[in-house]
Write a protein that holds these residues in place. Structure first.
Motif, PDB file in Angstrom:
ATOM      1  N   LYS A   1       0.828  -1.207   0.000  1.00 42.85           N
ATOM      2  CA  LYS A   1       0.000   0.000   0.000  1.00 42.85           C
ATOM      3  C   LYS A   1       0.860   1.254   0.000  1.00 42.85           C
TER       4      LYS A   1
ATOM      5  N   GLU B   1       1.962   2.896  -3.302  1.00 40.06           N
ATOM      6  CA  GLU B   1       1.033   3.729  -4.063  1.00 40.06           C
ATOM      7  C   GLU B   1       1.194   5.214  -3.731  1.00 40.06           C
ATOM      8  N   TYR B   2       1.951   5.530  -2.708  1.00 42.29           N
ATOM      9  CA  TYR B   2       2.125   6.923  -2.280  1.00 42.29           C
ATOM     10  C   TYR B   2       3.562   7.406  -2.467  1.00 42.29           C
TER      11      TYR B   2
ATOM     12  N   ARG C   1       3.461   7.595  -9.961  1.00 39.76           N
ATOM     13  CA  ARG C   1       3.425   6.638  -8.849  1.00 39.76           C
ATOM     14  C   ARG C   1       2.700   5.372  -9.300  1.00 39.76           C
TER      15      ARG C   1
ATOM     16  N   MET D   1      -0.060   2.597  -9.467  1.00 41.27           N
ATOM     17  CA  MET D   1      -1.467   2.507  -9.076  1.00 41.27           C
ATOM     18  C   MET D   1      -1.672   1.318  -8.146  1.00 41.27           C
ATOM     19  N   ARG D   2      -0.949   0.249  -8.413  1.00 36.54           N
ATOM     20  CA  ARG D   2      -1.037  -0.944  -7.570  1.00 36.54           C
ATOM     21  C   ARG D   2       0.204  -1.791  -7.778  1.00 36.54           C
TER      22      ARG D   2
END
Length: 458
Positions: A101, A104-105, A413, A415-416
């Motif tokens: 997760k 993604e940032y 970045r 997306m997944r």
């Protein structure tokens, strides 16, 4: 009001109902002894419960996640009948970091610093797989020298990882000399990786498009010295462990998992090869130029813990064989693609103080070219854009098939990002290996799986 309160000094119930209960026949019988009053508690239907349990003397035992023999923060819940394991299941999640997760940032280059911390014993395999996925989306080809250095680093990393598997397995089975020797040799590998990349672990050295920088000038000399040390010390493990009767008896015939069970559960790596299937992505689906190197894929038909130990030992010899070929045929040229919008990390140089950038580089981007400064600022803060799409790229990590499924929406970045982590998948084999065996064999079986919980939980 005080009539309805319990007497906290003695623990007796002084309320109305409590006083009345003294006269009820359901209270426990008591007798006076020299130690005070002893109560006989029947437990109501306890006699009936005991009658039902006469033929079922199973207990449930919690093993881990703090237990020193569960190979990390892994919790095992075992149902036992005597010393025999009748039911086993693993409980994971105690080392969850949310790395997928977090990616993604962060921009595509910053993602390297996250994925290298998943399987902390094979960080360079994660870096390579992630960067190969990004490069596939970008449609770029990495220079030959960068490909060769990636192979070199991954094989050194494979040796250090297998040494930890051997050392921790030895510790868990009581072979403490195997543990101290394994970590001693691992230090040699980590010292070399530190010299080549700047860090012992979590290197972030492999970047999208190539490498962060070239190898140091004395790299070949250091690598050659490492190979000589390892070729001298690896045969000692055969003398220390392979022929040792206690070591063999603890592992031979234990944790049996045939090839059909491996295929049904998706098991890869040394566990699958110990069952007789020579499945190694370096041979089956070559990447980073592995097709240019000569090496063997060791297999066995024993499909037990001892076979997995022998395979890991032989794989270290094969890794040394690959390392020598890389050093002998190391190409010349750049270690990063020429596209300036991607190649920022490899263009940085180290100053005279060993830190930061050289004065020449700073002077150029700060004082001579506004365009260079803007370009540098945008690359560092925002990163480059990756075309929309999705790819899956697998590599052969020390524990099996490590795959990165990367999805881009065309931005700076991910997306997944989803990992096909071999530690997570291989742990499915634990019940099949352990059920029907003894409690002591559970330790040997889990050690032979060699799970790394950082990669499993991520």
């Amino acid at each position: 009001m005080t009539e309805r309160l319990s007497d906290v000094t003695t623990g007796t119930d002084t309320s109305g109902p409590g006083r009345d209960s003294v006269d009820t026949p359901e209270i426990a019988d008591s007798r006076k002894t020299t130690e005070g009053t002893v109560y006989t508690v029947t437990g109501g239907d306890w006699d009936e419960v005991l009658a039902d349990a006469v033929h079922d003397e199973r207990i449930v035992m919690n093993l881990g996640p703090q237990h020193p023999s569960t190979h990390g923060v892994l919790r095992l819940v075992l149902e036992l009948e005597g010393e025999t394991v009748t039911h086993a299941r693993s409980v994971i999640g105690y080392l969850h970091t949310g790395i997928e997760k977090n990616l993604e940032y962060r921009n595509w280059v910053q993602g390297v610093t996250f994925i290298t911390r998943t399987d902390y014993l094979a960080p360079l395999h994660h870096e390579a797989a992630y960067c190969m996925a990004v490069e596939k989306l970008l449609g770029v080809t990495v220079p030959d020298k960068a490909q060769a250095i990636r192979v070199l680093l991954m094989e050194i990393n494979r040796i250090s990882s297998h040494l930890v598997a051997l050392a921790t397995g030895g510790m868990e089975l009581g072979a403490l000399t195997g543990m101290t020797s394994g970590f001693r040799e691992r230090e040699e590998a980590l010292h070399l990786l530190e010299h080549l990349t700047g860090l012992r672990m979590n290197h972030a050295f492999i970047r999208p498009g190539g490498l962060a920088q070239d190898l140091p000038d004395d790299a070949v000399e250091k690598i050659t010295a490492f190979v000589k040390i390892m070729e001298k010390r690896l045969p000692d493990y055969d003398k220390l462990l392979t022929g040792q009767p206690i070591w063999r008896n603890r592992m031979a015939g234990v944790g049996y998992l045939p090839v059909d069970a491996c295929l049904a559960l998706g098991i890869t790596g040394p566990i699958l090869r110990s069952a007789g299937l020579a499945w190694d992505l370096r041979k089956i689906e070559p990447y980073c130029g592995y097709e240019n190197y000569q090496f063997d894929v060791p297999t066995s038909n024993a499909a037990d813990c001892f076979a997995r130990y022998l395979l890991r030992l032989e794989e270290m010899h094969q890794s040394l064989r690959i390392i020598k070929q890389v050093v002998k045929s190391l190409p010349t040229g750049p270690v990063m693609v020429e596209d300036a919008k991607i190649a920022w990390p490899a263009q940085l140089t180290i100053g005279s103080d060993g830190m930061g950038n050289s004065l020449e580089h700073v002077r150029k981007i700060m004082g001579q070219s506004m365009e260079s400064l803007i370009h540098h600022f945008k690359l560092v803060t925002e990163g480059f854009k990756v075309p929309a799409g999705q790819v899956y790229v697998p590599v052969e990590s020390p524990r099996g098939e490590l795959g990165y499924h990367v999805v881009s929406d065309g931005g700076t970045r991910p997306m997944r990002v989803h990992l096909r982590e071999p530690s997570f998948v291989n742990l499915q084999s634990m019940p099949a290996m352990c059920e029907g065996g003894m409690v002591a064999d559970v330790i040997a079986s889990v050690a032979s799986i060699d799970p790394v919980m950082g990669g499993c939980d991520r």
